[in-house]
Design a protein around this motif. Sequence first.
Motif, PDB file in Angstrom:
ATOM      1  N   CYS A  11       0.805  -1.229   0.000  1.00 38.81           N
ATOM      2  CA  CYS A  11       0.000   0.000   0.000  1.00 38.81           C
ATOM      3  C   CYS A  11       0.835   1.276   0.000  1.00 38.81           C
ATOM      4  N   GLY A  12       2.144   1.173   0.249  1.00 41.88           N
ATOM      5  CA  GLY A  12       3.006   2.341   0.205  1.00 41.88           C
ATOM      6  C   GLY A  12       3.124   3.108   1.508  1.00 41.88           C
ATOM      7  N   THR A  13       2.523   2.586   2.594  1.00 39.24           N
ATOM      8  CA  THR A  13       2.643   3.230   3.902  1.00 39.24           C
ATOM      9  C   THR A  13       4.115   3.308   4.283  1.00 39.24           C
ATOM     10  N   THR A  14       4.530   4.417   4.886  1.00 37.40           N
ATOM     11  CA  THR A  14       5.932   4.572   5.269  1.00 37.40           C
ATOM     12  C   THR A  14       6.070   4.692   6.783  1.00 37.40           C
ATOM     13  N   ALA A  15       7.258   4.327   7.266  1.00 43.54           N
ATOM     14  CA  ALA A  15       7.606   4.460   8.684  1.00 43.54           C
ATOM     15  C   ALA A  15       9.088   4.781   8.761  1.00 43.54           C
ATOM     16  N   ALA A  16       9.470   5.549   9.771  1.00 39.81           N
ATOM     17  CA  ALA A  16      10.872   5.950   9.929  1.00 39.81           C
ATOM     18  C   ALA A  16      11.764   4.731  10.137  1.00 39.81           C
ATOM     19  N   GLU A  17      11.287   3.765  10.896  1.00 42.55           N
ATOM     20  CA  GLU A  17      11.982   2.494  11.110  1.00 42.55           C
ATOM     21  C   GLU A  17      10.948   1.391  10.948  1.00 42.55           C
ATOM     22  N   THR A  18      11.387   0.189  10.638  1.00 38.09           N
ATOM     23  CA  THR A  18      10.449  -0.911  10.477  1.00 38.09           C
ATOM     24  C   THR A  18       9.870  -1.295  11.837  1.00 38.09           C
ATOM     25  N   PRO A  19       8.553  -1.096  12.033  1.00 44.89           N
ATOM     26  CA  PRO A  19       7.925  -1.466  13.304  1.00 44.89           C
ATOM     27  C   PRO A  19       7.928  -2.987  13.502  1.00 44.89           C
ATOM     28  N   LEU A  20       7.902  -3.423  14.739  1.00 44.81           N
ATOM     29  CA  LEU A  20       7.892  -4.850  15.035  1.00 44.81           C
ATOM     30  C   LEU A  20       6.645  -5.541  14.522  1.00 44.81           C
ATOM     31  N   THR A  21       5.568  -4.797  14.298  1.00 53.50           N
ATOM     32  CA  THR A  21       4.313  -5.383  13.838  1.00 53.50           C
ATOM     33  C   THR A  21       4.270  -5.610  12.332  1.00 53.50           C
ATOM     34  N   TRP A  22       5.261  -5.137  11.606  1.00 53.45           N
ATOM     35  CA  TRP A  22       5.299  -5.324  10.163  1.00 53.45           C
ATOM     36  C   TRP A  22       5.863  -6.700   9.826  1.00 53.45           C
ATOM     37  N   THR A  23       5.547  -7.186   8.631  1.00 54.44           N
ATOM     38  CA  THR A  23       5.990  -8.493   8.162  1.00 54.44           C
ATOM     39  C   THR A  23       6.954  -8.301   7.001  1.00 54.44           C
ATOM     40  N   SER A  24       7.955  -9.153   6.923  1.00 51.08           N
ATOM     41  CA  SER A  24       8.846  -9.105   5.758  1.00 51.08           C
ATOM     42  C   SER A  24       8.956 -10.506   5.174  1.00 51.08           C
ATOM     43  N   SER A  25       9.160 -10.558   3.879  1.00 53.11           N
ATOM     44  CA  SER A  25       9.326 -11.836   3.199  1.00 53.11           C
ATOM     45  C   SER A  25      10.305 -11.652   2.054  1.00 53.11           C
ATOM     46  N   VAL A  26      10.810 -12.769   1.570  1.00 52.61           N
ATOM     47  CA  VAL A  26      11.700 -12.749   0.413  1.00 52.61           C
ATOM     48  C   VAL A  26      10.964 -13.446  -0.713  1.00 52.61           C
ATOM     49  N   GLU A  27      10.720 -12.716  -1.778  1.00 49.03           N
ATOM     50  CA  GLU A  27      10.005 -13.244  -2.943  1.00 49.03           C
ATOM     51  C   GLU A  27      10.870 -13.045  -4.175  1.00 49.03           C
ATOM     52  N   GLY A  28      11.243 -14.126  -4.800  1.00 47.44           N
ATOM     53  CA  GLY A  28      12.087 -14.033  -5.989  1.00 47.44           C
ATOM     54  C   GLY A  28      13.437 -13.401  -5.689  1.00 47.44           C
ATOM     55  N   GLY A  29      13.941 -13.606  -4.473  1.00 50.13           N
ATOM     56  CA  GLY A  29      15.236 -13.065  -4.091  1.00 50.13           C
ATOM     57  C   GLY A  29      15.201 -11.608  -3.653  1.00 50.13           C
ATOM     58  N   VAL A  30      14.011 -11.017  -3.579  1.00 54.93           N
ATOM     59  CA  VAL A  30      13.861  -9.612  -3.190  1.00 54.93           C
ATOM     60  C   VAL A  30      13.117  -9.539  -1.863  1.00 54.93           C
ATOM     61  N   ARG A  31      13.680  -8.811  -0.886  1.00 54.40           N
ATOM     62  CA  ARG A  31      13.008  -8.640   0.403  1.00 54.40           C
ATOM     63  C   ARG A  31      11.889  -7.617   0.255  1.00 54.40           C
ATOM     64  N   ARG A  32      10.691  -8.012   0.680  1.00 53.74           N
ATOM     65  CA  ARG A  32       9.529  -7.128   0.642  1.00 53.74           C
ATOM     66  C   ARG A  32       9.008  -6.970   2.059  1.00 53.74           C
ATOM     67  N   THR A  33       8.576  -5.774   2.403  1.00 55.13           N
ATOM     68  CA  THR A  33       8.077  -5.465   3.733  1.00 55.13           C
ATOM     69  C   THR A  33       6.634  -5.021   3.621  1.00 55.13           C
ATOM     70  N   PHE A  34       5.782  -5.494   4.552  1.00 57.15           N
ATOM     71  CA  PHE A  34       4.356  -5.188   4.527  1.00 57.15           C
ATOM     72  C   PHE A  34       3.929  -4.605   5.867  1.00 57.15           C
ATOM     73  N   CYS A  35       3.125  -3.550   5.837  1.00 62.75           N
ATOM     74  CA  CYS A  35       2.649  -2.898   7.066  1.00 62.75           C
ATOM     75  C   CYS A  35       1.726  -3.843   7.834  1.00 62.75           C
ATOM     76  N   ASP A  36       1.440  -3.490   9.069  1.00 66.38           N
ATOM     77  CA  ASP A  36       0.612  -4.353   9.907  1.00 66.38           C
ATOM     78  C   ASP A  36      -0.802  -4.509   9.346  1.00 66.38           C
ATOM     79  N   THR A  37      -1.364  -3.476   8.726  1.00 62.99           N
ATOM     80  CA  THR A  37      -2.707  -3.563   8.150  1.00 62.99           C
ATOM     81  C   THR A  37      -2.738  -4.557   6.991  1.00 62.99           C
ATOM     82  N   CYS A  38      -1.795  -4.432   6.052  1.00 59.72           N
ATOM     83  CA  CYS A  38      -1.745  -5.352   4.913  1.00 59.72           C
ATOM     84  C   CYS A  38      -1.429  -6.775   5.380  1.00 59.72           C
TER      85      CYS A  38
END
Length: 71
Positions: free
Chosen positions: A27-54
């Motif tokens: 969704c493009g939400t931004t944060a100064a630092e990655t909050p602990l409630t966010w999720t990250s995954s590696v898809e196709g060798g690229v790290r992607r980060t998702f906000c807590d809502t998504c």
Amino acid sequence: MTSLPGEGSTQRPDERSDERAAVCARCGTTAAETPLTWTSSVEGGVRRTFCDTCSRENIRAIEGRLDSDWW
């Protein structure tokens, strides 16, 4: 000869790029630092980060290890 931190840098202190800034890949939400409630995954060798809502809205797909393109 040793150099001091910041010596030889072409960036001024007020122009620093914040490498810890986080942007949700969905969704493009931004944060100064990655909050602990966010999720990250590696898809196709690229790290992607998702906000807590998504992350909450798509938890079954995340747990099923579906790429975010399928959500």
